[in-house]
Design a protein around this motif. Structure first.
Motif, PDB file in Angstrom:
ATOM      1  N   LEU A  81       0.856  -1.172   0.000  1.00 27.04           N
ATOM      2  CA  LEU A  81       0.000   0.000   0.000  1.00 27.04           C
ATOM      3  C   LEU A  81       0.898   1.230   0.000  1.00 27.04           C
ATOM      4  CD1 LEU A  81      -2.841   1.232   0.248  1.00 27.04           C
ATOM      5  CD2 LEU A  81      -2.568   1.120   2.721  1.00 27.04           C
ATOM      6  N   VAL A  82       0.728   2.097  -0.996  1.00 26.12           N
ATOM      7  CA  VAL A  82       1.512   3.328  -1.106  1.00 26.12           C
ATOM      8  C   VAL A  82       0.589   4.495  -0.812  1.00 26.12           C
ATOM      9  CG1 VAL A  82       2.867   4.810  -2.648  1.00 26.12           C
ATOM     10  CG2 VAL A  82       3.063   2.330  -2.824  1.00 26.12           C
ATOM     11  N   GLU A  83       0.953   5.310   0.188  1.00 23.84           N
ATOM     12  CA  GLU A  83       0.173   6.490   0.552  1.00 23.84           C
ATOM     13  C   GLU A  83       0.982   7.736   0.228  1.00 23.84           C
ATOM     14  OE1 GLU A  83      -0.628   6.015   4.701  1.00 23.84           O
ATOM     15  OE2 GLU A  83      -2.035   4.366   4.362  1.00 23.84           O
ATOM     16  N   SER A  87      -3.959  10.303  -0.642  1.00 22.32           N
ATOM     17  CA  SER A  87      -4.285   9.204  -1.542  1.00 22.32           C
ATOM     18  C   SER A  87      -3.484   7.959  -1.200  1.00 22.32           C
ATOM     19  CB  SER A  87      -3.976   9.602  -2.991  1.00 22.32           C
ATOM     20  OG  SER A  87      -4.705  10.740  -3.353  1.00 22.32           O
ATOM     21  N   GLY A  88      -4.099   6.809  -1.389  1.00 23.40           N
ATOM     22  CA  GLY A  88      -3.418   5.544  -1.178  1.00 23.40           C
ATOM     23  C   GLY A  88      -3.885   4.512  -2.169  1.00 23.40           C
ATOM     24  N   ILE A  89      -2.946   3.717  -2.680  1.00 22.89           N
ATOM     25  CA  ILE A  89      -3.310   2.654  -3.612  1.00 22.89           C
ATOM     26  C   ILE A  89      -2.509   1.404  -3.294  1.00 22.89           C
ATOM     27  CG2 ILE A  89      -3.899   4.226  -5.495  1.00 22.89           C
ATOM     28  CD1 ILE A  89      -1.231   3.250  -6.805  1.00 22.89           C
ATOM     29  N   LEU A  90      -3.083   0.288  -3.642  1.00 23.84           N
ATOM     30  CA  LEU A  90      -2.387  -0.989  -3.552  1.00 23.84           C
ATOM     31  C   LEU A  90      -1.697  -1.205  -4.887  1.00 23.84           C
ATOM     32  CD1 LEU A  90      -2.067  -3.312  -1.522  1.00 23.84           C
ATOM     33  CD2 LEU A  90      -3.954  -4.460  -2.684  1.00 23.84           C
ATOM     34  N   CYS A  91      -0.394  -1.450  -4.849  1.00 22.79           N
ATOM     35  CA  CYS A  91       0.352  -1.643  -6.091  1.00 22.79           C
ATOM     36  C   CYS A  91       1.386  -2.742  -5.893  1.00 22.79           C
ATOM     37  CB  CYS A  91       0.998  -0.339  -6.536  1.00 22.79           C
ATOM     38  SG  CYS A  91       2.360   0.200  -5.496  1.00 22.79           S
ATOM     39  N   SER A 102      15.300   3.986  -4.144  1.00 23.89           N
ATOM     40  CA  SER A 102      13.903   3.586  -4.250  1.00 23.89           C
ATOM     41  C   SER A 102      13.243   4.343  -5.391  1.00 23.89           C
ATOM     42  CB  SER A 102      13.175   3.889  -2.940  1.00 23.89           C
ATOM     43  OG  SER A 102      13.790   3.195  -1.878  1.00 23.89           O
ATOM     44  N   LEU A 103      12.454   3.623  -6.194  1.00 21.68           N
ATOM     45  CA  LEU A 103      11.791   4.210  -7.356  1.00 21.68           C
ATOM     46  C   LEU A 103      10.284   4.082  -7.234  1.00 21.68           C
ATOM     47  CD1 LEU A 103      13.926   2.636 -10.245  1.00 21.68           C
ATOM     48  CD2 LEU A 103      14.327   4.798  -9.043  1.00 21.68           C
ATOM     49  N   ILE A 104       9.580   5.051  -7.771  1.00 20.22           N
ATOM     50  CA  ILE A 104       8.131   4.965  -7.924  1.00 20.22           C
ATOM     51  C   ILE A 104       7.873   5.030  -9.422  1.00 20.22           C
ATOM     52  CG2 ILE A 104       7.771   7.454  -7.637  1.00 20.22           C
ATOM     53  CD1 ILE A 104       5.195   6.706  -6.103  1.00 20.22           C
ATOM     54  N   GLY A 105       7.160   4.034  -9.935  1.00 16.73           N
ATOM     55  CA  GLY A 105       7.010   3.891 -11.380  1.00 16.73           C
ATOM     56  C   GLY A 105       5.653   4.286 -11.918  1.00 16.73           C
ATOM     57  N   ARG A 106       5.470   3.982 -13.201  1.00 18.24           N
ATOM     58  CA  ARG A 106       4.269   4.413 -13.922  1.00 18.24           C
ATOM     59  C   ARG A 106       2.987   3.806 -13.376  1.00 18.24           C
ATOM     60  NH1 ARG A 106       7.540   3.277 -18.668  1.00 18.24           N
ATOM     61  NH2 ARG A 106       6.088   1.610 -19.161  1.00 18.24           N
ATOM     62  N   GLU A 107       3.037   2.609 -12.780  1.00 16.52           N
ATOM     63  CA  GLU A 107       1.828   2.015 -12.211  1.00 16.52           C
ATOM     64  C   GLU A 107       1.195   2.963 -11.188  1.00 16.52           C
ATOM     65  OE1 GLU A 107       0.425  -1.769  -9.444  1.00 16.52           O
ATOM     66  OE2 GLU A 107       2.461  -1.768 -10.249  1.00 16.52           O
ATOM     67  N   VAL A 108       2.011   3.535 -10.305  1.00 12.74           N
ATOM     68  CA  VAL A 108       1.506   4.452  -9.275  1.00 12.74           C
ATOM     69  C   VAL A 108       1.239   5.827  -9.864  1.00 12.74           C
ATOM     70  CG1 VAL A 108       2.034   5.586  -7.083  1.00 12.74           C
ATOM     71  CG2 VAL A 108       2.708   3.212  -7.448  1.00 12.74           C
ATOM     72  N   LEU A 109       2.165   6.340 -10.668  1.00 11.13           N
ATOM     73  CA  LEU A 109       1.996   7.673 -11.251  1.00 11.13           C
ATOM     74  C   LEU A 109       0.683   7.761 -12.026  1.00 11.13           C
ATOM     75  CD1 LEU A 109       5.646   8.281 -12.536  1.00 11.13           C
ATOM     76  CD2 LEU A 109       4.619   9.103 -10.405  1.00 11.13           C
ATOM     77  N   LYS A 110       0.371   6.719 -12.792  1.00  5.49           N
ATOM     78  CA  LYS A 110      -0.854   6.710 -13.601  1.00  5.49           C
ATOM     79  C   LYS A 110      -2.097   6.626 -12.719  1.00  5.49           C
ATOM     80  CE  LYS A 110      -3.241   4.051 -17.151  1.00  5.49           C
ATOM     81  NZ  LYS A 110      -3.223   2.830 -17.939  1.00  5.49           N
ATOM     82  N   LYS A 111      -2.105   5.698 -11.766  1.00 10.46           N
ATOM     83  CA  LYS A 111      -3.288   5.499 -10.921  1.00 10.46           C
ATOM     84  C   LYS A 111      -3.611   6.736 -10.086  1.00 10.46           C
ATOM     85  CE  LYS A 111      -3.170   0.478 -10.469  1.00 10.46           C
ATOM     86  NZ  LYS A 111      -2.927  -0.648  -9.559  1.00 10.46           N
TER      87      LYS A 111
END
Length: 127
Positions: A81-83, A87-91, A102-111
């Motif tokens: 879970l990224v908060e 906002s928070g999403i399961l990725c 540590s990287l944050i990728g397109r899956e999170v950026l898009k959602k």
């Protein structure tokens, strides 16, 4: 939400501050992640953070990835879970030995609808 550019030999790396939690919301870590539009996954984190979150208890089948240099690497995979702000999403979370940044990728950026806009003025260390 806390986002900023870091100029620590990272060429104005876009940083996103986020809280990562395991799927049962038991363990959490606050991290600074580099927004990487070349990474199609959710987050890539160091192995120690992955274990501290207990993500090894929620693992899915491993994934095979290709690095920017073309070499193949096997990744451990889990849900996280990224908060970011409110906002928070399961990725998907990935790790392997040797991950330092540590990287944050397109899956999170898009959602989350996050957009990367580079600074309009870059400073060069040339005199």
């Amino acid at each position: 939400m806390s986002t900023f550019f870091k100029n620590d030999e990272l060429n104005y790396a876009p940083i996103v501050k986020a809280v990562l939690r395991n799927p049962f919301n038991h363990n959490s870590i606050e991290m600074e992640l580099i927004a990487d539009t070349g990474f199609q996954g959710g987050v890539l984190i160091p192995l120690q953070a992955y274990i501290d979150l207990g993500l090894n208890l929620f693992e899915e089948p491993k994934a095979l990835a290709r690095t920017a240099t073309g070499s193949k690497v096997e990744l451990r995979v889990s849900r996280v879970l990224v908060e970011i702000g409110e906002s928070g999403i399961l990725c998907t979370a990935y790790t392997t030995l040797g991950v330092e940044r540590s990287l944050i990728g397109r899956e999170v950026l898009k959602k989350l609808g996050l957009l990367y806009k580079p600074p309009s003025k870059l400073k060069l260390g040339i005199e």
